[in-house]
Design a protein around this motif. Structure first.
Motif, PDB file in Angstrom:
ATOM      1  N   ALA A   1       4.947  -7.437  -9.336  1.00 25.03           N
ATOM      2  CA  ALA A   1       5.600  -7.409 -10.646  1.00 25.03           C
ATOM      3  C   ALA A   1       5.123  -6.200 -11.459  1.00 25.03           C
ATOM      4  CB  ALA A   1       5.332  -8.707 -11.403  1.00 25.03           C
ATOM      5  N   GLY A   2       3.833  -5.919 -11.397  1.00 25.58           N
ATOM      6  CA  GLY A   2       3.296  -4.755 -12.102  1.00 25.58           C
ATOM      7  C   GLY A   2       3.846  -3.456 -11.542  1.00 25.58           C
ATOM      8  N   LEU A   3       3.975  -3.403 -10.219  1.00 26.29           N
ATOM      9  CA  LEU A   3       4.555  -2.214  -9.588  1.00 26.29           C
ATOM     10  C   LEU A   3       6.019  -2.066  -9.984  1.00 26.29           C
ATOM     11  CD1 LEU A   3       2.948  -2.417  -6.043  1.00 26.29           C
ATOM     12  CD2 LEU A   3       2.322  -0.866  -7.912  1.00 26.29           C
ATOM     13  N   ASP A   4       6.728  -3.191 -10.121  1.00 27.63           N
ATOM     14  CA  ASP A   4       8.121  -3.139 -10.596  1.00 27.63           C
ATOM     15  C   ASP A   4       8.184  -2.527 -11.995  1.00 27.63           C
ATOM     16  OD1 ASP A   4       8.999  -4.390  -8.259  1.00 27.63           O
ATOM     17  OD2 ASP A   4       9.248  -6.363  -9.211  1.00 27.63           O
ATOM     18  N   ARG A   5       7.248  -2.923 -12.862  1.00 28.05           N
ATOM     19  CA  ARG A   5       7.217  -2.403 -14.239  1.00 28.05           C
ATOM     20  C   ARG A   5       6.947  -0.902 -14.238  1.00 28.05           C
ATOM     21  NH1 ARG A   5       3.299  -6.071 -17.670  1.00 28.05           N
ATOM     22  NH2 ARG A   5       4.583  -5.452 -19.443  1.00 28.05           N
ATOM     23  N   LEU A   6       5.989  -0.469 -13.425  1.00 32.97           N
ATOM     24  CA  LEU A   6       5.678   0.953 -13.344  1.00 32.97           C
ATOM     25  C   LEU A   6       6.855   1.722 -12.761  1.00 32.97           C
ATOM     26  CD1 LEU A   6       3.766   3.353 -13.622  1.00 32.97           C
ATOM     27  CD2 LEU A   6       2.769   2.722 -11.409  1.00 32.97           C
ATOM     28  N   GLU A   7       7.447   1.178 -11.720  1.00 39.14           N
ATOM     29  CA  GLU A   7       8.575   1.859 -11.089  1.00 39.14           C
ATOM     30  C   GLU A   7       9.745   2.023 -12.057  1.00 39.14           C
ATOM     31  OE1 GLU A   7      10.654   1.975  -6.766  1.00 39.14           O
ATOM     32  OE2 GLU A   7      10.088   0.004  -7.516  1.00 39.14           O
ATOM     33  N   ALA A   8      10.010   1.004 -12.861  1.00 45.20           N
ATOM     34  CA  ALA A   8      11.093   1.097 -13.845  1.00 45.20           C
ATOM     35  C   ALA A   8      10.824   2.237 -14.820  1.00 45.20           C
ATOM     36  CB  ALA A   8      11.249  -0.232 -14.590  1.00 45.20           C
ATOM     37  N   LEU A   9       9.580   2.382 -15.252  1.00 47.62           N
ATOM     38  CA  LEU A   9       9.230   3.458 -16.174  1.00 47.62           C
ATOM     39  C   LEU A   9       9.326   4.814 -15.485  1.00 47.62           C
ATOM     40  CD1 LEU A   9       8.463   3.380 -19.141  1.00 47.62           C
ATOM     41  CD2 LEU A   9       6.078   3.512 -18.463  1.00 47.62           C
TER      42      LEU A   9
ATOM     43  N   SER B   1       0.833  -1.204   0.000  1.00 45.21           N
ATOM     44  CA  SER B   1       0.000   0.000   0.000  1.00 45.21           C
ATOM     45  C   SER B   1       0.871   1.257   0.000  1.00 45.21           C
ATOM     46  CB  SER B   1      -0.915  -0.017   1.218  1.00 45.21           C
ATOM     47  OG  SER B   1      -1.650   1.173   1.297  1.00 45.21           O
ATOM     48  N   VAL B   2       1.907   1.256   0.814  1.00 46.63           N
ATOM     49  CA  VAL B   2       2.827   2.396   0.864  1.00 46.63           C
ATOM     50  C   VAL B   2       3.550   2.533  -0.470  1.00 46.63           C
ATOM     51  CG1 VAL B   2       4.960   3.248   1.945  1.00 46.63           C
ATOM     52  CG2 VAL B   2       3.114   2.345   3.356  1.00 46.63           C
ATOM     53  N   ARG B   3       3.971   1.422  -1.042  1.00 44.99           N
ATOM     54  CA  ARG B   3       4.652   1.456  -2.342  1.00 44.99           C
ATOM     55  C   ARG B   3       3.736   2.040  -3.414  1.00 44.99           C
ATOM     56  NH1 ARG B   3       7.117  -3.526  -5.846  1.00 44.99           N
ATOM     57  NH2 ARG B   3       8.279  -2.198  -7.289  1.00 44.99           N
ATOM     58  N   ARG B   4       2.486   1.623  -3.439  1.00 44.93           N
ATOM     59  CA  ARG B   4       1.533   2.153  -4.412  1.00 44.93           C
ATOM     60  C   ARG B   4       1.372   3.666  -4.248  1.00 44.93           C
ATOM     61  NH1 ARG B   4      -2.128  -2.975  -3.395  1.00 44.93           N
ATOM     62  NH2 ARG B   4      -1.633  -4.144  -5.271  1.00 44.93           N
ATOM     63  N   LYS B   5       1.257   4.105  -2.998  1.00 41.57           N
ATOM     64  CA  LYS B   5       1.097   5.533  -2.724  1.00 41.57           C
ATOM     65  C   LYS B   5       2.310   6.318  -3.204  1.00 41.57           C
ATOM     66  CE  LYS B   5      -0.027   8.710   1.015  1.00 41.57           C
ATOM     67  NZ  LYS B   5      -0.380   8.843   2.421  1.00 41.57           N
ATOM     68  N   LYS B   6       3.503   5.809  -2.921  1.00 39.81           N
ATOM     69  CA  LYS B   6       4.729   6.484  -3.353  1.00 39.81           C
ATOM     70  C   LYS B   6       4.823   6.545  -4.876  1.00 39.81           C
ATOM     71  CE  LYS B   6       7.572   5.544   0.679  1.00 39.81           C
ATOM     72  NZ  LYS B   6       8.756   4.834   1.210  1.00 39.81           N
TER      73      LYS B   6
ATOM     74  N   THR C   1      -2.673   1.534 -10.186  1.00 37.35           N
ATOM     75  CA  THR C   1      -1.759   1.010  -9.163  1.00 37.35           C
ATOM     76  C   THR C   1      -2.433   0.074  -8.169  1.00 37.35           C
ATOM     77  OG1 THR C   1      -1.974   3.043  -7.879  1.00 37.35           O
ATOM     78  CG2 THR C   1       0.001   2.807  -9.213  1.00 37.35           C
ATOM     79  N   GLU C   2      -3.682   0.324  -7.821  1.00 35.33           N
ATOM     80  CA  GLU C   2      -4.347  -0.551  -6.843  1.00 35.33           C
ATOM     81  C   GLU C   2      -4.504  -1.971  -7.369  1.00 35.33           C
ATOM     82  OE1 GLU C   2      -4.899   0.046  -3.630  1.00 35.33           O
ATOM     83  OE2 GLU C   2      -3.949   1.992  -4.021  1.00 35.33           O
ATOM     84  N   ALA C   3      -4.586  -2.129  -8.684  1.00 38.81           N
ATOM     85  CA  ALA C   3      -4.756  -3.463  -9.268  1.00 38.81           C
ATOM     86  C   ALA C   3      -3.427  -4.143  -9.581  1.00 38.81           C
ATOM     87  CB  ALA C   3      -5.582  -3.361 -10.550  1.00 38.81           C
ATOM     88  N   LEU C   4      -2.324  -3.407  -9.520  1.00 37.77           N
ATOM     89  CA  LEU C   4      -1.031  -3.992  -9.861  1.00 37.77           C
ATOM     90  C   LEU C   4      -0.471  -4.819  -8.710  1.00 37.77           C
ATOM     91  CD1 LEU C   4       0.731  -0.947 -11.608  1.00 37.77           C
ATOM     92  CD2 LEU C   4      -0.304  -2.941 -12.704  1.00 37.77           C
ATOM     93  N   ASP C   5       0.078  -5.969  -9.065  1.00 38.31           N
ATOM     94  CA  ASP C   5       0.778  -6.790  -8.078  1.00 38.31           C
ATOM     95  C   ASP C   5       2.234  -6.300  -8.005  1.00 38.31           C
ATOM     96  OD1 ASP C   5       1.942  -7.720 -10.437  1.00 38.31           O
ATOM     97  OD2 ASP C   5       1.109  -9.739 -10.274  1.00 38.31           O
TER      98      ASP C   5
END
Length: 92
Positions: free
Chosen positions: A44-52, A8-13, A38-42
């Protein structure tokens, strides 16, 4: 913190970082995408978004606008999802 609180904190950041890029153009592309998905990303999905989100704005904007091909290390499938999301918002 539990694992759920961590994500949850990661999604918010990530949502914050997507909206506070440094260039308004990228704020308006990545911010709405992050808000909507972001709420639907697991993890791995958060990793993909973070990389971008970690990419610099000038080349990222050129990739989004189709002015340059992204380098091989860029997740082109995920970038295409972000671009499609942005295009759909513009079409509304």
């Amino acid at each position: 913190m539990t694992a759920g609180e961590d994500i949850s904190v990661r999604r918010k950041k990530l949502r914050y970082r997507a909206w506070h890029r440094g260039t308004k153009e990228m704020d308006l592309i990545l911010g709405p995408y992050a808000d909507a998905h972001t709420e639907a990303l697991d993890e791995a999905g958060l990793d993909r978004l973070e990389a971008l989100v970690n990419e610099e704005d000038p080349p990222l904007l050129k990739w989004v606008m189709g002015q340059e091909e992204p380098p091989e290390n860029i997740d082109r499938g995920f970038l295409a999802e972000v671009i499609a999301d942005h295009s759909a918002r513009l079409a509304r």
